[in-house]
Design a protein around this motif. Structure first.
Motif, PDB file in Angstrom:
ATOM      1  N   GLU A 399       8.908   1.968  32.347  1.00  0.00           N
ATOM      2  CA  GLU A 399       9.016   0.807  31.484  1.00  0.00           C
ATOM      3  C   GLU A 399       9.625  -0.373  32.238  1.00  0.00           C
ATOM      4  O   GLU A 399      10.435  -0.203  33.138  1.00  0.00           O
ATOM      5  CB  GLU A 399       9.882   1.107  30.249  1.00  0.00           C
ATOM      6  CG  GLU A 399       9.431   2.301  29.428  1.00  0.00           C
ATOM      7  CD  GLU A 399      10.125   3.574  29.838  1.00  0.00           C
ATOM      8  OE1 GLU A 399      10.707   3.586  30.946  1.00  0.00           O
ATOM      9  OE2 GLU A 399      10.095   4.563  29.091  1.00  0.00           O
ATOM     10  N   LYS A 400       9.199  -1.570  31.839  1.00  0.00           N
ATOM     11  CA  LYS A 400       9.820  -2.792  32.346  1.00  0.00           C
ATOM     12  C   LYS A 400      10.415  -3.526  31.150  1.00  0.00           C
ATOM     13  O   LYS A 400       9.759  -3.672  30.121  1.00  0.00           O
ATOM     14  CB  LYS A 400       8.786  -3.670  33.049  1.00  0.00           C
ATOM     15  CG  LYS A 400       8.266  -3.073  34.342  1.00  0.00           C
ATOM     16  CD  LYS A 400       7.296  -4.033  35.022  1.00  0.00           C
ATOM     17  CE  LYS A 400       6.790  -3.435  36.326  1.00  0.00           C
ATOM     18  NZ  LYS A 400       5.813  -4.325  36.992  1.00  0.00           N
ATOM     19  N   TYR A 401      11.658  -3.964  31.306  1.00  0.00           N
ATOM     20  CA  TYR A 401      12.370  -4.603  30.209  1.00  0.00           C
ATOM     21  C   TYR A 401      12.546  -6.092  30.538  1.00  0.00           C
ATOM     22  O   TYR A 401      12.859  -6.454  31.673  1.00  0.00           O
ATOM     23  CB  TYR A 401      13.735  -3.958  30.001  1.00  0.00           C
ATOM     24  CG  TYR A 401      13.666  -2.482  29.692  1.00  0.00           C
ATOM     25  CD1 TYR A 401      13.520  -2.030  28.379  1.00  0.00           C
ATOM     26  CD2 TYR A 401      13.727  -1.534  30.705  1.00  0.00           C
ATOM     27  CE1 TYR A 401      13.444  -0.682  28.091  1.00  0.00           C
ATOM     28  CE2 TYR A 401      13.649  -0.182  30.429  1.00  0.00           C
ATOM     29  CZ  TYR A 401      13.510   0.239  29.115  1.00  0.00           C
ATOM     30  OH  TYR A 401      13.443   1.570  28.829  1.00  0.00           O
ATOM     31  N   PHE A 402      12.380  -6.923  29.502  1.00  0.00           N
ATOM     32  CA  PHE A 402      12.588  -8.353  29.667  1.00  0.00           C
ATOM     33  C   PHE A 402      13.555  -8.804  28.570  1.00  0.00           C
ATOM     34  O   PHE A 402      13.347  -8.533  27.381  1.00  0.00           O
ATOM     35  CB  PHE A 402      11.258  -9.105  29.562  1.00  0.00           C
ATOM     36  CG  PHE A 402      10.313  -8.755  30.677  1.00  0.00           C
ATOM     37  CD1 PHE A 402      10.374  -9.432  31.879  1.00  0.00           C
ATOM     38  CD2 PHE A 402       9.386  -7.737  30.529  1.00  0.00           C
ATOM     39  CE1 PHE A 402       9.504  -9.113  32.913  1.00  0.00           C
ATOM     40  CE2 PHE A 402       8.526  -7.414  31.558  1.00  0.00           C
ATOM     41  CZ  PHE A 402       8.590  -8.109  32.760  1.00  0.00           C
ATOM     42  N   CYS A 409      14.007  -7.611  22.522  1.00  0.00           N
ATOM     43  CA  CYS A 409      13.779  -6.983  23.821  1.00  0.00           C
ATOM     44  C   CYS A 409      12.280  -6.724  23.954  1.00  0.00           C
ATOM     45  O   CYS A 409      11.668  -6.146  23.055  1.00  0.00           O
ATOM     46  CB  CYS A 409      14.553  -5.673  23.942  1.00  0.00           C
ATOM     47  SG  CYS A 409      14.258  -4.818  25.501  1.00  0.00           S
ATOM     48  N   MET A 410      11.715  -7.162  25.067  1.00  0.00           N
ATOM     49  CA  MET A 410      10.283  -6.936  25.326  1.00  0.00           C
ATOM     50  C   MET A 410      10.162  -5.792  26.324  1.00  0.00           C
ATOM     51  O   MET A 410      10.756  -5.850  27.410  1.00  0.00           O
ATOM     52  CB  MET A 410       9.633  -8.194  25.879  1.00  0.00           C
ATOM     53  CG  MET A 410       9.591  -9.323  24.872  1.00  0.00           C
ATOM     54  SD  MET A 410       8.746 -10.788  25.497  1.00  0.00           S
ATOM     55  CE  MET A 410      10.024 -11.530  26.474  1.00  0.00           C
ATOM     56  N   ILE A 411       9.419  -4.770  25.938  1.00  0.00           N
ATOM     57  CA  ILE A 411       9.241  -3.584  26.788  1.00  0.00           C
ATOM     58  C   ILE A 411       7.771  -3.481  27.133  1.00  0.00           C
ATOM     59  O   ILE A 411       6.911  -3.467  26.253  1.00  0.00           O
ATOM     60  CB  ILE A 411       9.705  -2.302  26.064  1.00  0.00           C
ATOM     61  CG1 ILE A 411      11.109  -2.483  25.486  1.00  0.00           C
ATOM     62  CG2 ILE A 411       9.667  -1.115  27.009  1.00  0.00           C
ATOM     63  CD1 ILE A 411      11.541  -1.362  24.571  1.00  0.00           C
ATOM     64  N   LEU A 417       2.703  -3.818  25.253  1.00  0.00           N
ATOM     65  CA  LEU A 417       3.935  -4.571  25.048  1.00  0.00           C
ATOM     66  C   LEU A 417       4.528  -4.153  23.715  1.00  0.00           C
ATOM     67  O   LEU A 417       3.863  -4.212  22.682  1.00  0.00           O
ATOM     68  CB  LEU A 417       3.633  -6.072  25.042  1.00  0.00           C
ATOM     69  CG  LEU A 417       4.787  -6.985  24.617  1.00  0.00           C
ATOM     70  CD1 LEU A 417       5.905  -6.941  25.641  1.00  0.00           C
ATOM     71  CD2 LEU A 417       4.295  -8.409  24.440  1.00  0.00           C
ATOM     72  N   THR A 418       5.788  -3.715  23.753  1.00  0.00           N
ATOM     73  CA  THR A 418       6.502  -3.316  22.544  1.00  0.00           C
ATOM     74  C   THR A 418       7.675  -4.270  22.347  1.00  0.00           C
ATOM     75  O   THR A 418       8.404  -4.562  23.299  1.00  0.00           O
ATOM     76  CB  THR A 418       7.008  -1.871  22.655  1.00  0.00           C
ATOM     77  OG1 THR A 418       5.884  -1.013  22.907  1.00  0.00           O
ATOM     78  CG2 THR A 418       7.684  -1.432  21.369  1.00  0.00           C
ATOM     79  N   LEU A 419       7.852  -4.737  21.128  1.00  0.00           N
ATOM     80  CA  LEU A 419       8.921  -5.680  20.822  1.00  0.00           C
ATOM     81  C   LEU A 419       9.933  -5.005  19.898  1.00  0.00           C
ATOM     82  O   LEU A 419       9.560  -4.383  18.900  1.00  0.00           O
ATOM     83  CB  LEU A 419       8.344  -6.916  20.136  1.00  0.00           C
ATOM     84  CG  LEU A 419       7.276  -7.664  20.955  1.00  0.00           C
ATOM     85  CD1 LEU A 419       6.576  -8.671  20.087  1.00  0.00           C
ATOM     86  CD2 LEU A 419       7.903  -8.339  22.143  1.00  0.00           C
ATOM     87  N   VAL A 420      11.203  -5.125  20.251  1.00  0.00           N
ATOM     88  CA  VAL A 420      12.275  -4.522  19.461  1.00  0.00           C
ATOM     89  C   VAL A 420      13.289  -5.603  19.151  1.00  0.00           C
ATOM     90  O   VAL A 420      13.827  -6.252  20.066  1.00  0.00           O
ATOM     91  CB  VAL A 420      12.953  -3.362  20.225  1.00  0.00           C
ATOM     92  CG1 VAL A 420      14.019  -2.726  19.342  1.00  0.00           C
ATOM     93  CG2 VAL A 420      11.930  -2.327  20.652  1.00  0.00           C
TER      94      VAL A 420
END
Length: 1829
Positions: A399-402, A409-411, A417-420
């Motif tokens: 995973e890459k986290y932004f 948090c964008m994963i 792309l998963t948004l939390v």
């Protein structure tokens, strides 16, 4: 879990003063302890006591010591404490948020019995247990309590689960009861859970089980439904006492139980799913533990004791330091405390599902937490303490986290792309995208408040490289639908928008603005496309926009803000039509209105665009202009500033907004109008009064005018009418302002009189509807209030009389007639005769209506009315008047209708013709004037052509037989197929003119084949060739040309055409023409002439690949001569002549280019050589700088030295590499040595510091004196080497004495020793060894012996001599060893003597054990040289009998071996015999083997395939052995496909009744009956052999145990079949017996379960046909054809058995695997059957006999009686029976006599053989009148 003592919070007392209860606050900041004196002590999280307060009794009259505190708990907000007391009351104290706040009682709950325990699991809810057994709930909000459930037993303990949504109570009778406020979907049961053996005072509810303990000193873990998981029994431990209290960790993974002086810790193991006990914490003198409290973050455990002490322990699984900035404390498998070491802030990271936290990382500028569990992902913001846990399956850590967005948090993982959202335990959503860059993704989470919505969450991202999608979350749903941006704008037809996602997804959603910058364009997307739903699914409230772009978005990088610059907002109400998108491409800024699908270009050369934060103001830069749109609704209103730099960003704060511009090296701020910006903000916030106040302060400009319009619209929507009135006044819209002013007066008056909102008054609502021109809504509002007059007045004021009259009619108004009259008069006054006429017509006054219509100049309406009324048609004058008016008005069609109605067809036709109403004219002409129809059709066509309706004119021209016009119309209408159809019907001369026109059309469509055909039909083949040529279809053109032109003409044509193309610069077309006529050289010459070398090379490579390299080289030289070096380089390299390239650049002085080419093309060292030459050309310091730059200085020095350029090498080393100078001297010395200049070389070696090399040089040249001199002067260590060298020289001259002296001087005796050994002078070697190196003497002696052995005879003689010396010296052991070392090297006699001598000496003089070793060593060696007898004698000397026998066996001395075994050890006789047999078998001596082992011999015959010898030998043995090998031979023959020979084998040797042979007999039978060519007289002997073998078998079976078995019966049937076949073959040899043969073939059909069914029916049918039984033949052969079809299909299911009902012919028969009748015979049968069936003269019925049954059937169907078959024919015997002696055997008398007569007349031997067999089979013949002679 490890417990570590930290501090003592409260010191214990000397006596009993127990701590009754303790509690931690939910926020971990406070800890409360209640002592026996009923005082509550408050501590902070560090263990410092900060406050205290005393509790109070329920009634002071009983005194302050009349109760005990039994329970205490903090509220969820940590500001209150609940105290449960034994005096039947619960107090709730408000203690405040700060230390020292006043403590007040805010709730009290009086109970009926003592409170025994207490918990506060949720807000407002306190749960407690009573002594009477009830568990109750107290609500702090309502100040009431109620019973949850009741029992009859004292409540001893109470606990909650980890989430606080379930409670567990323990009772004095051992009952444990569970209750849920919310089971959270677990489905677990409520009520009584378990009966514990004792009162569960210690009760804890962990994540996976319930732990209970008490006075029985046992700890029991129960499962979720009360079953026992584990039991820990300490009852036999004398040091353990009862368990008093228990507590579970906040994460539920650990449980601590308190007893006397001891804490027991249990940890849950997820892997094993059991509790594991940790080492107990034992503290002496702690006494009984009365209370336990675990801090909510899991880091601390407090223990209260009987003596009043409170101890604090640190709880930790492990602790680590992260980057020296954070401390990570794992207080449980699923809970981690993260502490910032610099600030001291703490965050508790916990898995709500109880999963073990595997790894914790702190990322995003050390602000954000990321942790993994097995099934979830934990995220958190350390600054805001917002934590999230989402379901997450492990993906290998990819995973890459932004963390660029503070809220989300964008994963990114695997293209998804998963948004939390921080603080939310569900993902916002997941989308598929490959473009994961925070600058390509924009997320907005509640950044601006929106009217009408709680959440404002939006996302913009790239779907693919060409498509941007924008979506929104609403509630818990994230659903996407797709709206599409089309090419260079959002253009679509409105009809489609009504039904697609535009209306649904955008218009309803209220998108406002999307801004993003992309380059260079937007591409048309599919008109209708559904975007797959992601995340959750919902049918409503979904919004997305996606833009499909032709190229990858190219985001600006001039500012950190300029990434995917978008702010998605929804500031309009759902009904707002204003939805727009800002997009920049081709440096043009465009505004898209999504709802209207319109596009406006608002700025050119846009290099920057950005929204002002928190507003709808747009800022962009155009070259030196800063453009500001304060109202994006009016894009034409733009404010511009002149700037002298580039915009780098926006800053908003302190009440002002500034655009930051970089002008040179300084940053200049340009301030925007904050008032205009604030207007947009006020609009967004719905504060229209503030917006009005802002606008009041501004002058009227285009921007403010647009803002007034916007505000007016919104104010009307919000019904803020005073603001709307002000807006219209400001805009100068006086009418609207006045109307609203009147409306406001009404509203204000209603509000004053009646109160409330005046805008809800019906008149106000109706006037607002009128303002929006929604008069129907206004009417409805009036009529709802029964204000009919007002509604009618509204319509009258608007002169909408129709609606007014309709209202009056609907409501039955009395003034209806008056209204109508007034309406009519008004119409007449206003000269609206048409409306007046319609009014008269509706009232039934036709004449008046017609008069008004004619007055109004509307004769058509008058005519329509006349045509509908017969009474008016009768008025001739009126009709003439109307027709005249119609003709005058050129309304000829209506006049024609009228003339036709009054039966005047002539005038009607004229009118129709004038009015071009040809359809009616043609219909009328067909009835009245048929001759005129053709003319009318042509005129109709001409009219349609004039009207440009050429398509419609075609058919009319065809009807009129005007073919030319029809063709031209078809061509004009582009109806090409119809034109071709018409042309094909015309003659060639007429059509040839038009075919090329149609052909040109198809040529333009690139349908060249059709065009070619049409050109050909039109005799324009040349045009077809030109078409193909222009289209570049050279092959087709050439093919067509070759058909109609001579090859040389084609070549001339093409070459001429190509030259023309060449002149026009169309070289590719010219090339194709040259190549088409196979003249590629002309194309190559063309390209060379025009210096198009690439194309030239391409053609050479294609047509002359062998010349390609030469061409490249030639071109390279030409280009080099022209000075076009770059192009020349390309061609040189293509010719693989990189050296030529380098030389070219060198010659031109372009060393850099030469170096580049050498580096890329010339291999590993070429560039170094070029660099060296370059440097050499420069010389001096310049050369050093160059080589240093290229990093080749050392390499250049080496290269110079290696290439003998020593001056250059010395120069480089002197200037830059002084350490390389000795190396250069060394190479120079070596060069001089090679040149023979030894003196100069000596000097250079010494300068290089290598005197030893000089010594070696002289040694090599054997200049010993010089070598000695140099060594002594410069390298004393080399003196010895010089001496060694001299010694070697002496050795080469064979002067060993001198060499020895020199080596001894050099102190190298070892070398002398080696030289003597190499020379074979072993005596001198042994002498030197003995004198100088005695330690090596023994090893040398051994080596000498080995060498002697290797030297063969000479060495062997030495060994023998040495052995004799040992023997004479009495050293027998050494002598034996020497003799044994002798090997056979060609002299086996000597070796044998030595070995025998060794054995003799060992037997005589050595010990027995040594004897045995020597003999066992010598024996195999003797055997190896063929001395088997000698070896055996040696073995016998030591009684080694078996070894002696083996020696004789190996020597094939079998008699000796047998004699030794017999005389010395009889046990080995069988051993010898066995080996003898194997020997014979291996040698193939079968004849000899027979006498030893006949079975083995027979098996060997079988292996060798000598079957005849095998059978011959077996014949001499017993019957059993014979038939074993007969069976083997038969099996072999059957496998080889030779069943006939196998049968002959059994004919010769008989058929024994062995069950193992049954399959062989059956296989022989099957092969015989299936073989072709057996239905003839010649096959008799084969059938007779089969019959005789089966007879022999049956006779043998009668005598065996298999008698009467199923196998026996089957073989008897086979015998009968074989008899029938043999008899049939015999009968076929005699003409008189033809019918007998036919009957036998028919009889065989009853045995088709054993015969090939198709073959049987074929043979029966052919036999019947031969004797004239055509009926029977037809049925049998028809059946045969059905069977052949069934064999092809692979199934018999389709057969029809109706012809064979009531017969004994079986239906269930095996399906043959193949056809048994050849194809030719099958076709003959098929033809015959077809012929007979067509003839229909045969009746398809089998013949019947007197029984009424089929004549060949043994069984009568009617009676079931079975007759005996005749031995001669197989038919049933019904009368005249002749019986034989054997029962069951009989014959028909007529057939028998016929058979005998045939034998007498023909003397047939085969028939006599049949008769002879019958005699044997049946026990004799019935009479003796016949002789077999």
């Amino acid at each position: 879990m490890q417990l570590k003592h930290l501090r003592t919070l409260l010191s214990p007392q000397d006596g009993a003063a127990k701590v009754t209860c303790m509690a931690w606050s939910q926020n971990n900041a406070k800890f409360a302890v209640c002592t026996v004196d009923r005082v509550v002590l408050l501590y902070d999280e560090h263990g410092e006591r900060r406050d205290k307060f005393s509790t109070k009794p329920a009634d002071m009259k009983y005194g302050r010591k009349s109760y005990m505190v039994k329970g205490m708990a903090f509220s969820p907000d940590s500001t209150k404490i609940a105290i449960g007391q034994t005096d039947n009351i619960i107090y709730v104290y408000k203690i405040g948020e700060d230390w020292g706040d006043k403590k007040v009682i805010c709730n009290k709950f009086i109970q009926t019995s003592a409170v025994t325990c207490l918990q506060w699991p949720a807000e407002y809810i306190i749960v407690f247990g009573l002594a009477e057994g009830k568990v109750r709930l107290a609500n702090t909000k309502t100040n009431k309590s109620s019973t949850i459930y009741g029992t009859e037993s004292y409540v001893v303990s109470l606990t909650t689960n980890c989430s606080g949504k379930g409670i567990l109570s323990g009772h004095a009778d051992g009952t444990i009861v569970r209750y849920f406020f919310d089971d959270e979907g677990s489905g677990e049961s409520q009520g009584k859970l378990v009966n514990h053996p004792c009162p569960p005072y210690a009760l804890a509810w962990a994540t996976n089980s319930i732990v209970a303990a008490g006075c029985d000193r046992k700890i029991v873990a129960y499962g979720k439904e009360g079953h026992v998981l584990q039991t820990f029994d300490y009852s036999r431990n004398p040091q353990e006492r009862e368990f008093t209290t228990a507590v579970a960790s906040p994460g539920g993974q650990s449980v601590v139980l308190g007893s006397y002086d001891r804490l027991r810790v249990f940890n849950w193991s997820p892997q094993r799913s059991i509790w594991e006990e940790a080492k107990p914490k034992e503290i002496a003198n702690l006494y009984t533990i009365t209370a336990l409290a675990w801090k909510r973050d899991g880091s601390r455990l407090c223990v209260g004791t009987l003596c009043g002490g409170v101890e604090q322990f640190d709880c930790c699984l492990r602790r680590s330091i992260y980057k020296n900035k954070f401390e990570l404390t794992y207080v449980g498998p699923s809970q981690v405390i993260v502490k910032n070491l610099s600030s001291g802030t703490r965050v508790v990271l916990k898995s709500h599902y109880g999963y073990e936290v595997e790894e914790v990382k702190i990322l995003g500028k050390e602000r954000y937490l990321v942790a993994h569990t097995s099934d979830t992902l934990l995220l958190g913001d350390l600054n805001t303490n917002r934590l999230s846990e989402i379901a997450w399956q492990g993906s290998g850590g990819n995973e890459k986290y932004f963390f660029e967005n503070e809220n989300v948090c964008m994963i990114f993982n695997a293209g998804e792309l998963t948004l939390v959202e921080y603080g939310n335990n569900d993902t916002l959503g997941s989308v598929r995208t490959e473009f994961m860059n925070p600058h390509l993704i924009s997320v907005r989470i509640n950044e601006r408040c929106q009217r009408g919505t709680e959440d404002n969450k939006k996302l913009a991202y790239l779907i693919d490289i060409k498509t941007i999608a924008i979506g929104e979350w609403t509630g818990n749903y994230f659903v996407w639908r797709r709206a599409l941006a089309k090419a260079l704008g959002i253009g679509c037809d409105h009809q489609r928008c009504e039904t697609t996602c535009y209306r649904q997804g955008l218009r309803e959603a209220g998108w406002e603005h999307v801004s993003f910058a992309c380059h260079p364009g937007i591409e048309r997307a599919p008109e209708e496309s559904t975007f797959s739903e992601l995340g959750y699914t919902s049918s409503a409230e979904s919004r997305s926009v996606s833009f499909e772009m032709q190229h990858e978005p190219e985001w600006w990088v001039s500012s950190p803000h300029l990434t995917i610059k978008e702010i998605v907002k929804s500031r309009r109400q759902p009904t707002s039509p204003s939805n727009c998108v800002i997009c920049c491409f081709f440096l043009q800024l465009h505004l898209y209105d999504i709802e209207s699908c319109s596009k406006t270009m608002i700025l050119n050369f846009c290099s920057y665009v950005q929204w002002v934060p928190g507003s709808d103001v747009l800022v962009a830069q155009n070259r030196n202009s800063l453009c500001v749109w304060y109202n994006i609704e009016a894009p034409e209103r733009v404010t511009m500033f002149t700037i002298r730099g580039d915009v780098i960003g926006l800053e908003r704060g302190g009440g002002k907004t500034e655009v930051m511009v970089m002008e040179g090296v300084t940053t200049v701020a340009y301030t925007l109008d904050e008032g205009l910006i604030e207007f947009g903000t006020a609009i967004d916030d719905g504060d229209y009064i503030r917006a009005t106040a802002f606008l009041e302060t501004l002058e009227m400009t285009p921007e403010t005018e647009a803002m007034w319009k916007t505000l007016s619209k919104l104010a009307l929507e919000a019904r803020q009418l005073h603001i709307a009135e002000r807006c219209f006044s400001a805009l100068g819209q006086v009418a609207k302002a006045r109307f609203l002013h009147e409306t406001n007066e009404i509203a204000d008056q209603v509000s004053r009189e009646y109160g409330g909102e005046g805008t809800d008054f019906y008149q106000v609502r109706a006037r607002l509807a009128m303002l929006e021109k929604n008069y129907k809504l206004a009417e409805m509002i009036f009529l709802e209030q029964n204000a009919v007059e007002e509604a009618m007045g509204m319509y009258q004021e608007l002169h909408r009389w129709d609606e007014c009259i309709a209202v009056a009619e609907a409501k039955g108004h009395p003034a209806l007639e008056k209204l109508r009259r007034s309406y009519y008069q008004w119409l007449m006054d206003t000269q609206q005769e048409e409306r007046a006429g319609e009014l008269q017509e509706s009232q039934g006054d036709g004449l008046a209506a017609i008069s008004l219509y004619l007055k109004a100049g509307l004769p058509a309406k008058a005519a329509r009315l006349v045509l509908t009324r017969e009474e008016l048609l009768a008025n001739t004058e009126l009709v003439e008047h109307i027709t005249a008016a119609l003709i005058k008005g050129e309304l000829y069609e209506r006049a024609g209708d009228l003339f036709e109605k009054i039966h005047n067809p002539q005038k009607a036709l004229e009118c129709y013709r004038k009015g071009n109403a040809f359809m009616k004219a043609v219909e009328l002409a067909r009835l009245a004037f048929p001759v005129e129809v053709v003319k009318l059709e042509e005129a109709w066509g001409d009219h349609l052509v004039q009207q440009k309706q050429l398509d419609a004119a075609i058919n009319h021209y065809i009807e009129a037989r005007c073919s030319i016009k029809a063709i031209e119309a078809a061509l004009g209408a582009r109806q090409w197929k119809k034109a071709i159809y018409i042309l094909d019907l015309q003659d060639r001369n007429t059509a040839s003119k038009y075919y090329p026109l149609v052909a040109q059309h198809y040529a333009s469509l690139q349908e060249y084949e059709i065009a070619e055909e049409l050109y050909t039909k039109g005799d324009r083949t040349k045009d077809a060739i030109d078409m193909y040529t222009q289209a570049g279809c050279w092959e087709q053109a050439h093919k067509l040309a070759m058909k109609c032109m001579r090859p040389e003409d084609v070549s001339v044509l093409y070459i001429t055409q190509a030259q023309e193309m060449e002149k026009q610069g169309k070289y590719r077309e010219a090339e194709r023409l040259y190549v088409t006529v196979e003249e590629p050289d002309l194309a190559i010459t063309m390209y060379k002439k025009h210096k198009l070398y690439d194309d030239m090379i391409r053609l050479v490579g294609k047509h002359h690949p062998d010349l390609l390299s030469d061409t490249h080289l030639h071109l390279g030289k030409e280009l080099e001569a022209e000075g076009r070096l770059q192009e020349a380089e390309y061609h040189y390299l293509e010719a693989q002549e990189w050296k030529a390239t380098v030389n070219m650049y060198r010659a031109s002085g372009l060393w850099e280019e030469a170096y580049r080419v050498a580096r890329t093309q010339g291999g590993a060292n070429a560039h170094k050589h070029v660099a060296y030459l370059w440097a050499k050309s420069l010389g001096g310091e310049a050369a050093v700088r160059l080589l240093n730059k290229l990093g080749l200085l050392e390499a250049a020095v080496d290269h110079a030295a290696d290439n003998c350029s020593f001056e250059f090498a010395f120069e480089l080393s002197r200037l830059a590499l002084k350490h390389k100078t000795p190396e250069v001297h060394l190479k120079y010395a070596m060069f001089l040595e090679d040149e023979g200049k030894f003196k100069e070389a000596e000097a250079e070696f010494i300068r290089a510091g290598k005197p030893k090399e000089a010594v070696l040089m002289f040694v090599h040249n054997q200049d010993w004196e010089a070598a000695q001199r140099v060594a002594e002067a410069h390298d004393p260590d080399s003196v010895a080497e010089v001496l060694v060298g001299q010694a070697q020289g002496a050795l080469e001259e064979k002067d060993f004495q001198k060499a020895e002296g020199l080596l001894l001087r050099a102190q190298r005796p070892g070398l002398a020793l080696n030289y003597y050994k190499e020379a074979g002078l072993w005596s001198d070697a042994l002498r030197i060894c003995k004198d100088y190196v005695p330690s090596q003497l023994e090893a040398l002696q051994e080596e000498y012996e080995r060498e002697a052995t290797k030297k063969g005879a000479r060495g062997v003689e030495g060994l023998v001599e040495q052995a004799r010396h040992w023997e004479q010296a009495g050293e027998y052991s050494h002598a034996v060893d020497c003799y044994l070392k002798v090997r056979d090297s060609g002299n086996s006699g000597l070796a044998e003597k030595c070995w025998m001598k060794a054995a003799e000496l060992s037997i005589k003089f050595l010990p027995p054990q040594r004897n045995m070793e020597v003999v066992l060593a010598v024996g195999p060696q003797l055997i190896g040289i063929g001395k088997h007898s000698a070896a055996a004698e040696l073995y016998l000397n030591l009684d080694l009998v078996k070894e002696a026998i083996d020696a004789f066996i190996e020597g094939e001395e079998w008699n000796k071996a047998k004699r030794v075994a017999k005389e010395l050890d009889p046990r080995y006789e069988d051993y010898v015999d066995q080996h003898y047999k194997e020997f014979l078998k291996n040698q193939g001596k079968v004849d000899s083997l027979v006498g030893v082992d006949v079975i083995a011999a027979l098996d060997l015959y079988v292996e060798q395939g000598q079957w005849d010898k095998c059978i011959e030998t077996a014949t001499k043995q017993n019957y059993k052995i014979l038939h074993k090998y007969v069976a083997l031979y038969a099996t072999h023959l059957i496998r080889e496909g030779n069943s006939a020979q196998a049968l002959a084998l059994y004919v010769q040797h008989g058929a024994p009744a062995n069950p193992q042979n049954f399959n062989i007999y059956k296989r022989i039978f099957t092969d015989m009956v299936s073989s072709p060519g057996t239905n003839c007289a010649e096959a008799y002997h084969s059938w007779a052999d089969l019959r005789d073998v089966l007879f022999n078998l049956c006779e043998n079976l009668v005598k065996s145990s298999e008698a009467n078995s199923p196998a026996h019966e089957e073989f008897k049937t086979m015998l009968l079949i074989a008899h029938y076949y043999a008899t049939r073959s015999a009968a076929q040899s005699v003409k008189q017996l033809e019918t007998v043969a036919a009957r036998l073939s028919v009889s065989l059909l009853r045995h088709t379960q054993l015969l090939p069914v198709d073959k049987a029916f074929y043979e029966a049918g052919i036999a019947a046909k031969a004797v004239g039984w055509e009926n029977m033949a037809f049925i049998f052969l028809n059946r045969f054809l059905d069977l052949t079809d069934a064999i092809e299909e692979g199934t018999l299911d389709g057969l029809d058995h109706s012809d064979f009902q009531d017969t004994d012919i079986p239906f269930e028969v095996p399906l043959p695997a193949k056809q048994h009748v050849p194809e030719a015979e099958r076709e003959e049968v098929r033809d015959w059957v077809l012929t007979v069936s067509m003839d229909q003269r045969l009746e398809q019925v089998l013949p019947r006999d007197e029984r009424g049954a089929y004549e060949a059937s043994l069984v009568a169907a009617s009676t079931g009686v079975q007759a005996l078959p005749c031995l001669i024919t197989g038919y049933p015997i019904l009368r005249n029976k002749i019986e034989f002696k054997r029962p069951g055997k009989a014959a028909n008398k007529d057939n028998w006599n016929k058979f005998l007569m045939a034998i007498k007349t023909s003397h047939s031997p085969v028939c006599q053989d049949v008769l002879k067999f019958i005699s044997q089979w049946c026990g004799g013949l019935p009479s003796t009148s016949f002789s077999f002679q």
